[in-house]
Scaffold this active site. Structure first.
Site, PDB file in Angstrom:
ATOM      1  CD  GLU A  64      -0.976   8.902   1.631  1.00  0.00           C
ATOM      2  OE1 GLU A  64      -1.733   9.346   0.759  1.00  0.00           O
ATOM      3  OE2 GLU A  64      -1.324   8.076   2.485  1.00  0.00           O
ATOM      4  CB  THR A 101      -4.447  -0.833  11.296  1.00  0.00           C
ATOM      5  OG1 THR A 101      -3.778   0.424  11.046  1.00  0.00           O
ATOM      6  CG2 THR A 101      -3.412  -1.921  11.351  1.00  0.00           C
ATOM      7  NE  ARG A 103      -3.009  -0.880  -3.508  1.00  0.00           N
ATOM      8  CZ  ARG A 103      -3.212  -0.256  -2.379  1.00  0.00           C
ATOM      9  NH1 ARG A 103      -3.162  -0.900  -1.253  1.00  0.00           N
ATOM     10  NH2 ARG A 103      -3.491   1.026  -2.368  1.00  0.00           N
ATOM     11  CB  CYS A 141      -2.336   8.690   9.578  1.00  0.00           C
ATOM     12  SG  CYS A 141      -1.541   7.394   8.640  1.00  0.00           S
ATOM     13  CG  PHE A 142      -3.479  13.591  11.029  1.00  0.00           C
ATOM     14  CD1 PHE A 142      -2.299  12.896  11.261  1.00  0.00           C
ATOM     15  CD2 PHE A 142      -3.387  14.891  10.566  1.00  0.00           C
ATOM     16  CE1 PHE A 142      -1.068  13.480  11.030  1.00  0.00           C
ATOM     17  CE2 PHE A 142      -2.162  15.493  10.334  1.00  0.00           C
ATOM     18  CZ  PHE A 142      -1.001  14.786  10.564  1.00  0.00           C
ATOM     19  CB  THR A 187     -11.678   3.459  12.413  1.00  0.00           C
ATOM     20  OG1 THR A 187     -10.595   4.386  12.378  1.00  0.00           O
ATOM     21  CG2 THR A 187     -12.460   3.654  13.697  1.00  0.00           C
ATOM     22  CB  ALA A 237       2.686  10.467  20.852  1.00  0.00           C
ATOM     23  CB  ALA A 238       4.412  11.484  15.882  1.00  0.00           C
ATOM     24  N   GLY A 288       0.809  -1.220   0.000  1.00  0.00           N
ATOM     25  CA  GLY A 288       0.000   0.000   0.000  1.00  0.00           C
ATOM     26  C   GLY A 288       0.838   1.262   0.000  1.00  0.00           C
TER      27      GLY A 288
HETATM   28  C1  UDX Z   1      -0.627   2.052   6.209  1.00  0.00           C
HETATM   29  C2  UDX Z   1      -0.475   1.391   7.560  1.00  0.00           C
HETATM   30  O1  UDX Z   1      -0.179   0.103   7.438  1.00  0.00           O
HETATM   31  C3  UDX Z   1      -1.583   1.766   8.444  1.00  0.00           C
HETATM   32  O2  UDX Z   1      -1.536   1.130   9.667  1.00  0.00           O
HETATM   33  C4  UDX Z   1      -1.399   3.210   8.614  1.00  0.00           C
HETATM   34  O3  UDX Z   1      -2.180   3.715   9.624  1.00  0.00           O
HETATM   35  C5  UDX Z   1      -1.683   3.874   7.297  1.00  0.00           C
HETATM   36  O4  UDX Z   1      -0.763   3.448   6.389  1.00  0.00           O
HETATM   37  P1  UDX Z   1      -1.524   1.852   3.899  1.00  0.00           P
HETATM   38  O5  UDX Z   1      -0.230   1.374   3.360  1.00  0.00           O
HETATM   39  O6  UDX Z   1      -1.889   3.271   3.658  1.00  0.00           O
HETATM   40  O7  UDX Z   1      -1.576   1.561   5.455  1.00  0.00           O
HETATM   41  O8  UDX Z   1      -2.720   0.921   3.538  1.00  0.00           O
HETATM   42  P2  UDX Z   1      -3.141   0.398   2.131  1.00  0.00           P
HETATM   43  O9  UDX Z   1      -2.696   1.326   1.072  1.00  0.00           O
HETATM   44  O10 UDX Z   1      -4.580   0.034   2.269  1.00  0.00           O
HETATM   45  O11 UDX Z   1      -2.247  -0.918   1.949  1.00  0.00           O
HETATM   46  C6  UDX Z   1      -2.369  -2.082   2.667  1.00  0.00           C
HETATM   47  C7  UDX Z   1      -2.203  -3.255   1.698  1.00  0.00           C
HETATM   48  O12 UDX Z   1      -2.139  -4.468   2.435  1.00  0.00           O
HETATM   49  C8  UDX Z   1      -3.319  -3.417   0.679  1.00  0.00           C
HETATM   50  O13 UDX Z   1      -2.775  -3.393  -0.610  1.00  0.00           O
HETATM   51  C9  UDX Z   1      -3.924  -4.789   1.009  1.00  0.00           C
HETATM   52  O14 UDX Z   1      -4.361  -5.478  -0.133  1.00  0.00           O
HETATM   53  C10 UDX Z   1      -2.769  -5.481   1.684  1.00  0.00           C
HETATM   54  N1  UDX Z   1      -3.149  -6.584   2.566  1.00  0.00           N
HETATM   55  C11 UDX Z   1      -4.047  -6.396   3.542  1.00  0.00           C
HETATM   56  C12 UDX Z   1      -2.516  -7.808   2.407  1.00  0.00           C
HETATM   57  O15 UDX Z   1      -1.701  -7.996   1.517  1.00  0.00           O
HETATM   58  N2  UDX Z   1      -2.822  -8.820   3.276  1.00  0.00           N
HETATM   59  C13 UDX Z   1      -3.742  -8.676   4.253  1.00  0.00           C
HETATM   60  O16 UDX Z   1      -3.992  -9.628   5.008  1.00  0.00           O
HETATM   61  C14 UDX Z   1      -4.372  -7.434   4.387  1.00  0.00           C
HETATM   62  C1  UDX Z   2       0.681  12.126   8.383  1.00  0.00           C
HETATM   63  C2  UDX Z   2       1.982  12.425   9.140  1.00  0.00           C
HETATM   64  O1  UDX Z   2       2.475  13.705   8.754  1.00  0.00           O
HETATM   65  C3  UDX Z   2       3.011  11.350   8.880  1.00  0.00           C
HETATM   66  O2  UDX Z   2       4.163  11.565   9.665  1.00  0.00           O
HETATM   67  C4  UDX Z   2       2.406   9.990   9.197  1.00  0.00           C
HETATM   68  O3  UDX Z   2       3.325   8.963   8.897  1.00  0.00           O
HETATM   69  C5  UDX Z   2       1.130   9.773   8.440  1.00  0.00           C
HETATM   70  O4  UDX Z   2       0.219  10.837   8.703  1.00  0.00           O
HETATM   71  P1  UDX Z   2      -0.122  12.420   5.870  1.00  0.00           P
HETATM   72  O5  UDX Z   2      -1.491  12.185   6.430  1.00  0.00           O
HETATM   73  O6  UDX Z   2       0.321  11.622   4.693  1.00  0.00           O
HETATM   74  O7  UDX Z   2       0.991  12.210   6.996  1.00  0.00           O
HETATM   75  O8  UDX Z   2       0.015  13.982   5.449  1.00  0.00           O
HETATM   76  P2  UDX Z   2       0.227  15.326   6.260  1.00  0.00           P
HETATM   77  O9  UDX Z   2       1.159  16.164   5.503  1.00  0.00           O
HETATM   78  O10 UDX Z   2       0.518  15.102   7.677  1.00  0.00           O
HETATM   79  O11 UDX Z   2      -1.204  16.040   6.147  1.00  0.00           O
HETATM   80  C6  UDX Z   2      -2.360  15.551   6.818  1.00  0.00           C
HETATM   81  C7  UDX Z   2      -3.511  16.496   6.614  1.00  0.00           C
HETATM   82  O12 UDX Z   2      -3.313  17.707   7.335  1.00  0.00           O
HETATM   83  C8  UDX Z   2      -3.731  16.917   5.162  1.00  0.00           C
HETATM   84  O13 UDX Z   2      -5.112  16.940   4.876  1.00  0.00           O
HETATM   85  C9  UDX Z   2      -3.137  18.298   5.104  1.00  0.00           C
HETATM   86  O14 UDX Z   2      -3.674  19.082   4.085  1.00  0.00           O
HETATM   87  C10 UDX Z   2      -3.504  18.818   6.478  1.00  0.00           C
HETATM   88  N1  UDX Z   2      -2.656  19.927   6.956  1.00  0.00           N
HETATM   89  C11 UDX Z   2      -1.318  19.729   7.122  1.00  0.00           C
HETATM   90  C12 UDX Z   2      -3.219  21.160   7.268  1.00  0.00           C
HETATM   91  O15 UDX Z   2      -4.438  21.343   7.133  1.00  0.00           O
HETATM   92  N2  UDX Z   2      -2.415  22.160   7.734  1.00  0.00           N
HETATM   93  C13 UDX Z   2      -1.080  21.990   7.922  1.00  0.00           C
HETATM   94  O16 UDX Z   2      -0.419  22.944   8.365  1.00  0.00           O
HETATM   95  C14 UDX Z   2      -0.503  20.730   7.599  1.00  0.00           C
END
Ligand code: UDX
Ligand code: UDX
Length: 502
Positions: A194, A120, A70, A305-306, A122, A251-252, A42
């Site tokens: 991202e 993972t 994928r 994530c957030f 919700t 926490a981060a 992913g």
């Molecule tokens: C990740 C982290 O793993 C998640 O915990 C975090 O909070 C967000 O980022 P992400 O990589 O974004 O998740 O998820 P996703 O793009 O959905 O990719 C997960 C992949 O795992 C999918 O391609 C799914 O097909 C695969 N998968 C899932 C397996 O190969 N085996 C499984 O049993 C379950």
């Molecule tokens: C976040 C964390 O930054 C990263 O460390 C963790 O591994 C995954 O979650 P991501 O969700 O990919 O990363 O992007 P991020 O740049 O954190 O932005 C999250 C959201 O907050 C976006 O919708 C962004 O537009 C928004 N954002 C960010 C604001 O609205 N204001 C800001 O100042 C920064």
């Protein structure tokens, strides 16, 4: 960022005094990793392990996934995710020491080290519904490893998980593993964002490795530290106990999201008083204790994530009988929802208290720029509200696939009737097309191409209904310049009050 130990005294206690396990102390005899398997191709597993392969030519990396489509995409010219720089990295090493496959068993069998990078989400039902993380995929991946492995493995938790998940993984592995196969569990949360994933992976602020404080645990941590040591300065690899590592990730994300909700809460005060939130955030960000990052007011944070991680923290706090702590973090998510409602309300009142039959051009559907990811994107919620007000909506995003937009908008609970949806919503192939005949342009994502230095707003103005409104949910536009063209410009965290006093 400066290596942890070289930070000015007083800013941070030296790592050796704060960490239960400074890296030197774990640098004991350990295995060299030559084969890595990553389960889950992913947004996290794909880029992370592609960069490991790129930076470690002597390590063979196989990324596996259950989803054949994928994997096919990872093996094609059209990668399944858009991320600046990812194409170059993948193409440089794919077929050399980086492989994508659905043959999970072989990859597990051959690997010394296995990253678990499955999603993972919700939980949608049962205990903890709406808050707790659904660990079903982590558990099934762990059981699979136990079933298949015939030699020792280091199993690394990459997915963001609730505290003490590593312990559950260990129990599953210990009670199901084959005799002779030993498992060491590590926590190694990923901090990439991202849109900047490749940059973040090439030069991480820190790499976190959590392990048990046993000889085997420390040796496993040292093996993983060696992998990162191929490009990350040793002092930026920090090691600690498993639970600290797991909690540090939550926490981060919680602290980052909290900053956005805080500045967004202030944006509401700005709108009501005539202060300008960009000025406020600049002023407070100059305080070196606060710093300038993550203080951009917006229409609300999104991303996978957030929200998920904060809700996870809320659930954890409640499970630990800490209701005040749970309430504190819950409010960060509530503020984010409130920001989207407030922005919508502002649009409705500006457009003379009704959206019925009006055309809104929504620019941007991804949750932030430079990604095609739409998970928890603010645009989805806004469009739901606009639809409830009987508006017509034209959407343009440079990277999000059309099918993904329909999927998100038709998601059960958001909109159930796709036919009705298509009567109200159109997807266009340019910002100009979206704005044609529109009463308002609504900026939802801060794509560079929407800036007034890139888009021809005079051309847009000419084709819109008058008065032509722009609602800037990302503070990317030069308000004065657009007002000169004739637009009525409304921005998050800014009001006309100051001018009216003059
Ligand atoms: C990740 C982290 O793993 C998640 O915990 C975090 O909070 C967000 O980022 P992400 O990589 O974004 O998740 O998820 P996703 O793009 O959905 O990719 C997960 C992949 O795992 C999918 O391609 C799914 O097909 C695969 N998968 C899932 C397996 O190969 N085996 C499984 O049993 C379950
Ligand atoms: C976040 C964390 O930054 C990263 O460390 C963790 O591994 C995954 O979650 P991501 O969700 O990919 O990363 O992007 P991020 O740049 O954190 O932005 C999250 C959201 O907050 C976006 O919708 C962004 O537009 C928004 N954002 C960010 C604001 O609205 N204001 C800001 O100042 C920064």
């Amino acid at each position: 960022m400066a290596p942890v130990d070289s930070l000015p005294s007083g800013a941070v206690t030296p790592a050796s005094e704060r960490l239960s396990r400074p890296l030197d102390s774990i640098d004991i005899p350990h295995k060299r990793v030559t084969k890595i398997c990553c389960i889950g191709a992913g947004y996290v597993g794909g880029p992370t392990c592609a960069v490991i392969a790129y930076k470690c030519p002597h390590i063979t990396v196989t990324i596996v996934d259950l989803n054949q489509a994928r994997i096919d995409a990872w093996n094609s010219d059209e990668l399944p995710i858009y991320e600046p720089g990812l194409d170059e990295v993948v193409k440089a090493v794919r077929g050399k020491n980086l492989f994508f496959s659905t043959d999970v068993d072989t990859a597990i069998k051959e690997a010394d080290l296995i990253f678990v990078s499955v999603n993972t989400p919700t939980k949608k039902s049962g205990v903890g519904k709406g808050f707790a993380a659904d660990l079903g995929y982590v558990e099934s991946a762990t059981r699979h490893i136990a079933k298949v492995a015939v030699s020792d493995k280091i199993v690394v938790e990459k997915s963001t998980v609730p505290c003490r998940t590593a312990q559950s993984m260990r129990k599953i592995l210990d009670s199901n593993g084959k005799p002779g196969a030993r498992f060491d569990i590590l926590s190694n949360p990923e901090f990439l964002a991202e849109g900047t994933a490749i940059r973040d992976l090439f030069a991480p602020d820190r790499v976190l490795i959590g392990s048990l404080d046993t000889a085997n645990g420390r040796a496993a941590a040292a093996s993983l530290a060696d992998v990162y040591g191929n490009w990350v300065p040793r002092k930026q690899v920090i090691t600690m106990n498993l639970w600290s590592s797991e909690l540090s990730k939550l926490a981060a994300n919680a602290l980052l999201a909290q900053r956005i909700s805080s500045i967004n809460a202030l944006s509401a005060i700005c709108e009501a008083t005539g202060a300008d939130v960009d000025e406020v955030s600049y002023a407070v960000g100059l305080d070196s204790r606060i710093g300038p990052k993550f203080l951009k007011a917006s229409v609300g944070f999104g991303g996978s994530c957030f929200q998920k991680d904060i809700l996870n923290l809320v659930y954890l706090s409640e499970s630990l009988h800490l209701p005040d702590v749970a309430e504190y973090w819950r409010q960060v998510v509530e503020m984010n929802e409130s920001q989207k409602r407030r922005f919508t309300q502002h649009i409705i009142s500006s457009l003379f208290n009704t959206l019925t039959g009006k055309r809104l051009a929504v620019l941007g559907f991804a949750f932030k720029k430079d990604t095609g990811d739409t998970r928890e994107s603010a645009a989805i919620t806004l469009i739901k509200y606009f639809r409830q007000e009987q508006a017509k909506i034209a959407i343009y995003d440079p990277k999000v696939e059309e099918s993904q937009i329909w999927y998100d908008l038709a998601e059960p609970g958001v909109v159930d009737d796709v036919t009705a949806l298509k009567k109200q919503v159109t997807i266009t192939s340019s910002a100009y097309e979206a704005a044609e005949g529109a009463d308002a342009v609504v900026i939802c994502t801060e794509w560079d191409e929407f800036r007034d230095t890139k888009l021809d707003y005079e051309k847009i103005y000419a084709t819109m209904n008058k008065p032509a409104f722009i609602f800037d949910g990302r503070l990317i536009l030069n308000q004065k310049k657009l007002e000169k063209i004739g637009f009525k410009v409304e921005c998050i965290g800014r009001s006309r009050l100051e001018e009216s006093f003059e």
